[in-house]
Write an enzyme that holds these catalytic residues in place. Structure first.
Site, PDB file in Angstrom:
ATOM      1  CB  CYS A   3      -0.942   0.069   1.295  1.00 52.76           C
ATOM      2  SG  CYS A   3      -1.742  -1.487   1.477  1.00 52.76           S
ATOM      3  NE  ARG A  30       2.637   0.972  -5.126  1.00 51.46           N
ATOM      4  CZ  ARG A  30       3.798  -0.022  -5.114  1.00 51.46           C
ATOM      5  NH1 ARG A  30       5.085   0.494  -5.315  1.00 51.46           N
ATOM      6  NH2 ARG A  30       3.535  -1.018  -4.567  1.00 51.46           N
ATOM      7  CD1 TRP A  79      -2.005  -5.373  -3.040  1.00 50.58           C
ATOM      8  CD2 TRP A  79      -3.316  -4.062  -4.412  1.00 50.58           C
ATOM      9  NE1 TRP A  79      -2.105  -6.149  -3.922  1.00 50.58           N
ATOM     10  CE2 TRP A  79      -3.122  -5.718  -4.955  1.00 50.58           C
ATOM     11  CE3 TRP A  79      -4.203  -3.554  -5.463  1.00 50.58           C
ATOM     12  CZ2 TRP A  79      -3.300  -5.862  -6.189  1.00 50.58           C
ATOM     13  CZ3 TRP A  79      -4.564  -3.739  -6.463  1.00 50.58           C
ATOM     14  CH2 TRP A  79      -4.154  -5.229  -7.087  1.00 50.58           C
ATOM     15  CG  ASN A 113       2.197   0.123   3.744  1.00 49.92           C
ATOM     16  OD1 ASN A 113       0.982   0.623   3.483  1.00 49.92           O
ATOM     17  ND2 ASN A 113       2.876   0.898   2.777  1.00 49.92           N
ATOM     18  N   GLY A 114       1.482  -3.911   4.960  1.00 47.42           N
ATOM     19  CA  GLY A 114       2.182  -5.282   5.359  1.00 47.42           C
ATOM     20  C   GLY A 114       0.958  -6.129   5.987  1.00 47.42           C
ATOM     21  CD  GLU A 137       4.729 -17.327 -17.185  1.00 46.60           C
ATOM     22  OE1 GLU A 137       4.012 -17.703 -17.882  1.00 46.60           O
ATOM     23  OE2 GLU A 137       4.994 -16.165 -16.691  1.00 46.60           O
ATOM     24  CE  LYS A 152       5.569 -13.170 -18.696  1.00 44.86           C
ATOM     25  NZ  LYS A 152       4.514 -13.763 -17.989  1.00 44.86           N
ATOM     26  CD  GLU A 195       3.330 -11.508 -21.623  1.00 45.63           C
ATOM     27  OE1 GLU A 195       2.140 -11.238 -21.859  1.00 45.63           O
ATOM     28  OE2 GLU A 195       3.618 -12.347 -20.675  1.00 45.63           O
ATOM     29  CG  HIS A 202       6.526 -37.427 -31.450  1.00 48.42           C
ATOM     30  ND1 HIS A 202       6.558 -38.627 -32.143  1.00 48.42           N
ATOM     31  CD2 HIS A 202       7.141 -37.543 -30.274  1.00 48.42           C
ATOM     32  CE1 HIS A 202       6.839 -39.491 -30.909  1.00 48.42           C
ATOM     33  NE2 HIS A 202       7.147 -38.646 -29.896  1.00 48.42           N
ATOM     34  CE  LYS A 221      -0.717  -7.013 -14.512  1.00 44.91           C
ATOM     35  NZ  LYS A 221       0.515  -8.058 -14.735  1.00 44.91           N
TER      36      LYS A 221
END
Ligand code: M6R
Length: 611
Positions: A2, A27, A74, A100-101, A484, A488, A491, A507, A606
């Site tokens: 946050c 953010r 957040w 925060n946290g 993955e 990455k 994209e 094959h 996103k």
């Protein structure tokens, strides 16, 4: 993850705090609030939604006073609502805090405070701290904060004001960042340097376990045990944009480097020896023992995390597991067995396909567990259970830290189910738990190692930047990571890349391997190591240029490859958390070498909230 802003000085605090929160808003947050102390009273304004909602609330009545604290949230505990927004006040409204946290032991503290007659007005973990401070206060805010945080465990940044001490802010840093800024007869405090740059470039970064007593004249900095700390200020010469990215050129790189903290946060308070505590999971042991089938549904990176989950649940738990792209699943007619559990994995919790796929399985009788990064997101509304991934806000379109957090969530689930189903004996459970606990340090050492994984990735990227086609291979969990790594790369670099199980090459795809074709292999799984080496020999024989991701102590791999990206040794089961890191860096540096817009690749969003 946050945002925090604080001010004490001769000027009205509200506009300064709002400006700081605005600086941190890049953010994107889900709620915000402000507390200003004056004339023995603390005035609080807060609102769920974007900062504009708070601006509206402030326009109606702006709190006046020359000391205050503000927060953009957040959500981690409790959905984004007005009540859950910070600041939080105690019952007497004489104290206000922002935080925060995560407070790990908030549940026990809350029970204790409730039993003592304290009333809670939010679902947050934060609120326990303000009640503790109020309980401990005997005229000295710093002492009250010191005593309160002694009772709390977790990773946090805490900032407090008291109506009776309208010249002092007290701040404690325990892992979550806090920075103090010094002006002429005024002092600022923030969770990030961008919030300070409109006022000062003279800053001090607090360190873990420190408490700051902040007044307009400056600060007293101490360890939590009261030992004085003497630290030099630093001069910041970043511009605001650089500061937002923490000095990194792109959010993607910043987020890759945040992964040690993300893995640590994802484990925080969830492992007690071998016991796994999943706060949003409501089922009992009887359900765990009854599961006969696991479904995993997701899209993109989240699906790739699910592919690793499938390997893990089948391999470790011996539960048949099916991972299906949500956009495929939603138009299938799935046969949903009784006693099935569905994992719907989504960073945003808003992906339209994932919502539809998850709903379908739920409607057909499967219990639905959401694994998501966004508290209160759509997916959580119709899920029976939730595991929040605690990656913090991910800004780059290319997902990195959310992926590792999704892996950790699934490891925790597997460890818990393995024990309750009796397939993991105590010794093995202890081994897995210890290896999980070691992961944050290992990711950190990987990113910081002397020989430089980032430099190595940049060097290899310069060789790959002009290629057309790049192939990723691996087996089992390594194949999941290869998918993955390939996503990455494609994209953000716009190079064609494909991932396939190493055994599949022969094959068909082997026909495409010619002199110099880049092949990237992930080879960490002992039981199929030699089989993957055979595939490597096949591509090497056709002239491929091979880059491997392998353990530090693997002395054999270099015989079959041109370059090796090394990772620390862990249990093979957990290797994806480490083996993905060099591939994320490689993708980043290829895109960078090609001069592309890394954080916002063309044609992509996103969150894909439409079909
Ligand atoms: O928010 P979600 O995790 O549901 O998003 C799913 C995909 O759209 C997402 O992972 C996408 O593939 C990423 N941009 C890849 O980096």
């Amino acid at each position: 993850m946050c945002g925090i802003m604080g001010y004490v000085g001769p000027r009205p605090a509200s506009p300064i705090i709002m400006q700081g929160l605005k600086r941190l808003e890049y953010r994107g947050y889900d709620s915000a609030g402000i507390a200003v102390a004056a004339d023995g009273v603390i005035q609080i304004r807060k609102a769920a939604g974007k900062l504009d909602r708070l601006v509206e609330a402030m326009a109606a009545s702006e709190p006046s006073g020359a000391i205050g604290i503000g927060h953009t949230r957040w959500a981690t505990h409790g959905p984004p609502t007005d009540a859950n927004a910070h600041p939080h006040a105690d019952t007497t409204e004489k104290f206000a805090i922002v935080h925060n946290g995560i407070i790990e032991n908030f549940f026990e503290l809350k029970e204790e405070l409730l039993a003592a007659g304290r009333e809670f007005t939010s679902d947050t973990d934060t609120e326990v701290l303000v009640h503790l401070i109020s309980d401990e206060y005997d005229g000295d805010l710093a002492e009250a904060v010191r005593r309160a945080v002694k009772r709390a465990t977790g990773a946090y940044a805490l900032v407090a004001v008291a109506a009776e001490q309208p010249d002092t802010i007290v701040a404690v840093r325990m892992i979550s960042p806090l920075v103090i800024g010094f002006g002429e007869g005024e002092t600022f405090l923030a969770s990030g340097i961008p919030a300070l740059l409109d006022h000062t470039r003279d800053v001090l970064v607090m360190e873990d376990g420190e408490l700051a007593i902040i007044t307009a004249e400056g600060i007293t900095l101490e360890k939590l045990d009261g030992t004085p700390v003497d630290r030099q200020h630093m001069k910041v010469d970043w511009d605001v944009e650089q500061a937002e990215k923490g000095g990194y050129p792109h959010f993607m790189l910043k987020e890759i480097f945040e992964q040690p903290r993300v893995v640590a946060d994802s484990l925080l308070g969830r492992l007690d020896g071998t016991d796994v505590i999943l706060e949003g999971v409501a089922w009992g042991p009887a359900f765990e023992q009854s599961i006969e089938k696991i479904w995993i549904t997701a899209c993109g990176t989240a699906f790739h995390a699910g592919l690793a989950g499938k390997e893990m649940f089948e391999g470790l738990l011996r539960i048949p597991t099916e991972a299906v792209y949500a956009h495929e699943l939603r138009y299938r007619d799935p046969i949903v067995e009784p006693n099935s559990l569905t994992l719907a994995i989504s960073q945003s919790g808003e992906t339209a396909d994932t919502l539809a796929g998850a709903r379908l399985l739920h409607e057909r009788g499967s219990r639905l567990l959401a694994i998501t990064n966004v508290v209160g997101s759509a997916l959580t509304h119709y899920s029976d259970d939730v595991i929040y991934t605690r990656a913090g806000l991910e800004i780059s379109v290319a997902s990195t830290k959310a992926y590792t957090a999704m892996l950790v969530a699934q490891y925790l689930l597997a460890l818990r189910l393995g024990q309750s189903r009796g397939v993991l004996d105590e010794a093995r459970a202890r081994k897995v738990a210890a290896a999980l606990e070691a992961l944050p340090g290992q990711v950190e050492s990987l990113l910081k190692r002397e020989e430089g994984i980032d430099e190595m990735a940049r060097f290899l990227a310069s060789k790959l930047a002009d290629e057309n086609d790049i192939y990723f291979i691996g087996r089992g969990l390594d194949y999941a990571v290869a998918t993955e790594g390939s996503l990455k790369l494609k994209e953000i670099s716009y190079l064609h890349s494909e991932a396939m199980p190493a055994g599949e090459l022969k094959h068909g795809t082997l026909a495409l391997i010619t002199e110099g074709t880049p092949v990237i292999v992930v080879n960490t799984q002992a039981h199929v190591y030699d089989k993957t080496v055979s595939a490597l020999q096949e591509v090497k024989a056709r002239g491929a240029s091979v880059i491997a991701v392998a353990y530090d102590d693997d002395t054999e791999i270099e015989h079959y490859t041109d370059h090796v990206l090394r990772i620390p040794r862990t249990l093979d089961l957990l290797s994806p958390v480490l083996s993905i890191v060099p591939l994320q860096l490689l993708a980043y540096h290829v895109a960078d070498a090609r001069g592309l817009e890394i954080d916002q690749p063309r044609n992509l969003a996103k969150s894909v909230t439409v079909e």
